[in-house]
Design a protein around this motif. Structure first.
Motif, PDB file in Angstrom:
ATOM      1  N   HIS A  10      97.169 -17.713  10.351  1.00  0.00           N
ATOM      2  CA  HIS A  10      96.313 -16.556  10.087  1.00  0.00           C
ATOM      3  C   HIS A  10      95.463 -16.131  11.289  1.00  0.00           C
ATOM      4  O   HIS A  10      94.952 -15.011  11.327  1.00  0.00           O
ATOM      5  N   LEU A  11      95.287 -17.023  12.269  1.00  0.00           N
ATOM      6  CA  LEU A  11      94.329 -16.779  13.347  1.00  0.00           C
ATOM      7  C   LEU A  11      94.747 -15.613  14.236  1.00  0.00           C
ATOM      8  O   LEU A  11      95.871 -15.562  14.732  1.00  0.00           O
ATOM      9  N   PHE A  12      93.779 -14.688  14.459  1.00  0.00           N
ATOM     10  CA  PHE A  12      94.053 -13.525  15.302  1.00  0.00           C
ATOM     11  C   PHE A  12      93.001 -13.335  16.399  1.00  0.00           C
ATOM     12  O   PHE A  12      93.284 -12.717  17.425  1.00  0.00           O
ATOM     13  N   HIS A  13      91.790 -13.846  16.187  1.00  0.00           N
ATOM     14  CA  HIS A  13      90.712 -13.642  17.167  1.00  0.00           C
ATOM     15  C   HIS A  13      89.808 -14.867  17.165  1.00  0.00           C
ATOM     16  O   HIS A  13      89.740 -15.610  16.177  1.00  0.00           O
ATOM     17  N   PHE A  14      89.078 -15.075  18.302  1.00  0.00           N
ATOM     18  CA  PHE A  14      88.356 -16.326  18.494  1.00  0.00           C
ATOM     19  C   PHE A  14      87.078 -16.080  19.285  1.00  0.00           C
ATOM     20  O   PHE A  14      87.103 -15.403  20.312  1.00  0.00           O
ATOM     21  N   HIS A  15      85.969 -16.659  18.797  1.00  0.00           N
ATOM     22  CA  HIS A  15      84.695 -16.602  19.510  1.00  0.00           C
ATOM     23  C   HIS A  15      84.355 -17.967  20.107  1.00  0.00           C
ATOM     24  O   HIS A  15      84.415 -18.995  19.409  1.00  0.00           O
ATOM     25  N   ALA A  16      83.989 -17.963  21.357  1.00  0.00           N
ATOM     26  CA  ALA A  16      83.580 -19.181  22.060  1.00  0.00           C
ATOM     27  C   ALA A  16      82.061 -19.195  22.181  1.00  0.00           C
ATOM     28  O   ALA A  16      81.463 -18.280  22.756  1.00  0.00           O
ATOM     29  N   ASN A  17      81.457 -20.232  21.632  1.00  0.00           N
ATOM     30  CA  ASN A  17      80.017 -20.434  21.729  1.00  0.00           C
ATOM     31  C   ASN A  17      79.728 -21.883  21.348  1.00  0.00           C
ATOM     32  O   ASN A  17      80.635 -22.636  20.991  1.00  0.00           O
ATOM     33  N   ASP A  18      78.471 -22.279  21.432  1.00  0.00           N
ATOM     34  CA  ASP A  18      78.077 -23.648  21.101  1.00  0.00           C
ATOM     35  C   ASP A  18      77.230 -23.615  19.836  1.00  0.00           C
ATOM     36  O   ASP A  18      76.573 -22.601  19.557  1.00  0.00           O
ATOM     37  N   PRO A  19      77.239 -24.676  19.046  1.00  0.00           N
ATOM     38  CA  PRO A  19      76.375 -24.703  17.868  1.00  0.00           C
ATOM     39  C   PRO A  19      74.897 -24.474  18.173  1.00  0.00           C
ATOM     40  O   PRO A  19      74.132 -24.109  17.274  1.00  0.00           O
ATOM     41  N   ASN A  20      74.499 -24.657  19.427  1.00  0.00           N
ATOM     42  CA  ASN A  20      73.101 -24.389  19.788  1.00  0.00           C
ATOM     43  C   ASN A  20      72.837 -22.907  20.010  1.00  0.00           C
ATOM     44  O   ASN A  20      71.753 -22.530  20.459  1.00  0.00           O
ATOM     45  N   ARG A  21      73.839 -22.054  19.709  1.00  0.00           N
ATOM     46  CA  ARG A  21      73.735 -20.591  19.768  1.00  0.00           C
ATOM     47  C   ARG A  21      73.861 -20.035  21.186  1.00  0.00           C
ATOM     48  O   ARG A  21      73.684 -18.845  21.411  1.00  0.00           O
ATOM     49  N   ARG A  22      74.189 -20.896  22.125  1.00  0.00           N
ATOM     50  CA  ARG A  22      74.355 -20.455  23.506  1.00  0.00           C
ATOM     51  C   ARG A  22      75.839 -20.386  23.856  1.00  0.00           C
ATOM     52  O   ARG A  22      76.711 -20.554  23.013  1.00  0.00           O
ATOM     53  N   GLY A  23      76.143 -20.123  25.117  1.00  0.00           N
ATOM     54  CA  GLY A  23      77.520 -19.943  25.529  1.00  0.00           C
ATOM     55  C   GLY A  23      78.280 -21.245  25.663  1.00  0.00           C
ATOM     56  O   GLY A  23      77.688 -22.342  25.655  1.00  0.00           O
ATOM     57  N   PRO A  24      79.602 -21.179  25.775  1.00  0.00           N
ATOM     58  CA  PRO A  24      80.407 -22.378  26.006  1.00  0.00           C
ATOM     59  C   PRO A  24      79.989 -23.048  27.306  1.00  0.00           C
ATOM     60  O   PRO A  24      79.832 -22.393  28.338  1.00  0.00           O
ATOM     61  N   GLY A  25      79.772 -24.362  27.244  1.00  0.00           N
ATOM     62  CA  GLY A  25      79.316 -25.096  28.419  1.00  0.00           C
ATOM     63  C   GLY A  25      77.811 -25.210  28.507  1.00  0.00           C
ATOM     64  O   GLY A  25      77.297 -25.940  29.359  1.00  0.00           O
ATOM     65  N   PHE A  26      77.086 -24.523  27.615  1.00  0.00           N
ATOM     66  CA  PHE A  26      75.624 -24.578  27.623  1.00  0.00           C
ATOM     67  C   PHE A  26      75.083 -25.554  26.580  1.00  0.00           C
ATOM     68  O   PHE A  26      73.882 -25.606  26.332  1.00  0.00           O
TER      69      PHE A  26
END
Length: 271
Positions: free
Chosen positions: A206-222
């Motif tokens: 079913h997957l068509f789109h993906f958001h990259a972020n961290d559970p701390n609400r910041r960007g990936p790697g943050f």
């Protein structure tokens, strides 16, 4: 991987400047929150949509679609018991689909937690039915516009409706429409009972789109989340869609968020 970033990250920046800087940093897609353009998407004229698309494409980025579809609006609800509200909401989703196509995109991410709650006294199953009734009002427009509506599971801290990928997949299967798909978000998946890579693999169909972020609400790697297993899972399912950076904490500044997020994602993806 195809990398995009959400435009509200660059709060206060002119659209042309956002497009130019995103392209300079290596992004080829821009995801747009409608409230950054106007109170309602129907307030954005055809001429303005054409200009926004031209500015993006001339900078070397594509507007891939819209998210935060119902944020900062009034009178809309995915799960209302009122048939008139269902119709009005579904027809507005149709307006958003047409706008996304005008802007050059083919994605709508349906998150908007404040506009989707289990109505008082209703069951989750009944709320599913109300949502399906609402979505039926936009299906023709999705097909005509060739735009995919991607249902986004969100955490119980944000809403009590559609909290897991399995919840969204149930709605997708019941609609059985080729332009209704699944959107997954790393922050949201952190609340699932199983590891994020497992959620990705279990929902590959079913997957068509993906958001990259961290559970701390910041960007990936943050934050503490290791994105290497996440990107490995996306590779395992032959995911060919966008990986779009979406943050909710805009510190330290838009430029640092955008630059370091794509650097980290490329490192994790080995590209």
């Amino acid at each position: 991987m195809k990398y995009a970033i959400c435009n509200e990250t660059f709060e206060g920046w002119d659209h042309g400047r956002v497009c130019a800087r995103a392209a300079e940093l290596g992004y080829t897609g821009l995801e747009v929150a409608p409230f950054t353009l106007a109170p309602l998407i129907t307030d954005v004229t055809t001429a303005r949509r054409t200009e926004l698309r031209r500015q993006a494409e001339s900078s070397g980025v594509q507007i891939i679609g819209l998210h935060w579809l119902l944020a900062k609006t009034e009178g809309f609800s995915l799960t209302s018991v009122d048939a008139d509200v269902q119709k009005r909401t579904g027809e507005y989703l149709a307006d958003l689909a047409r706008a996304a196509a005008d802007l050059g995109g083919n994605i709508l991410v349906l998150g908007s937690p404040l506009q989707r709650k289990v109505p008082p006294g209703a069951t989750r199953a009944e709320a599913d039915g109300y949502a399906l009734d609402t979505l039926h009002h936009c299906l023709t427009a999705l097909e005509q516009s060739q735009v995919y509506l991607c249902l986004e599971p969100l955490t119980p801290a944000e809403t009590d409706f559609m909290n897991t990928a399995a919840d969204a997949a149930t709605l997708i299967r019941r609609l059985a429409h080729p332009f209704v798909k699944l959107h997954l978000d790393v922050k949201a998946m952190s609340a699932e009972a199983v590891p994020t890579p497992d959620v990705i693999r279990a929902n590959a169909d079913h997957l068509f789109h993906f958001h990259a972020n961290d559970p701390n609400r910041r960007g990936p790697g943050f934050g503490a989340t290791d994105f290497k297993p996440i990107f490995r899972a996306l590779e395992d399912i032959n995911y060919s869609g966008w990986v779009s950076v979406e943050v909710f904490d805009y510190s330290p500044d838009p430029d640092t968020i955008a630059r370091e997020s794509i650097r980290y994602m490329r490192e994790c993806a080995g590209s």
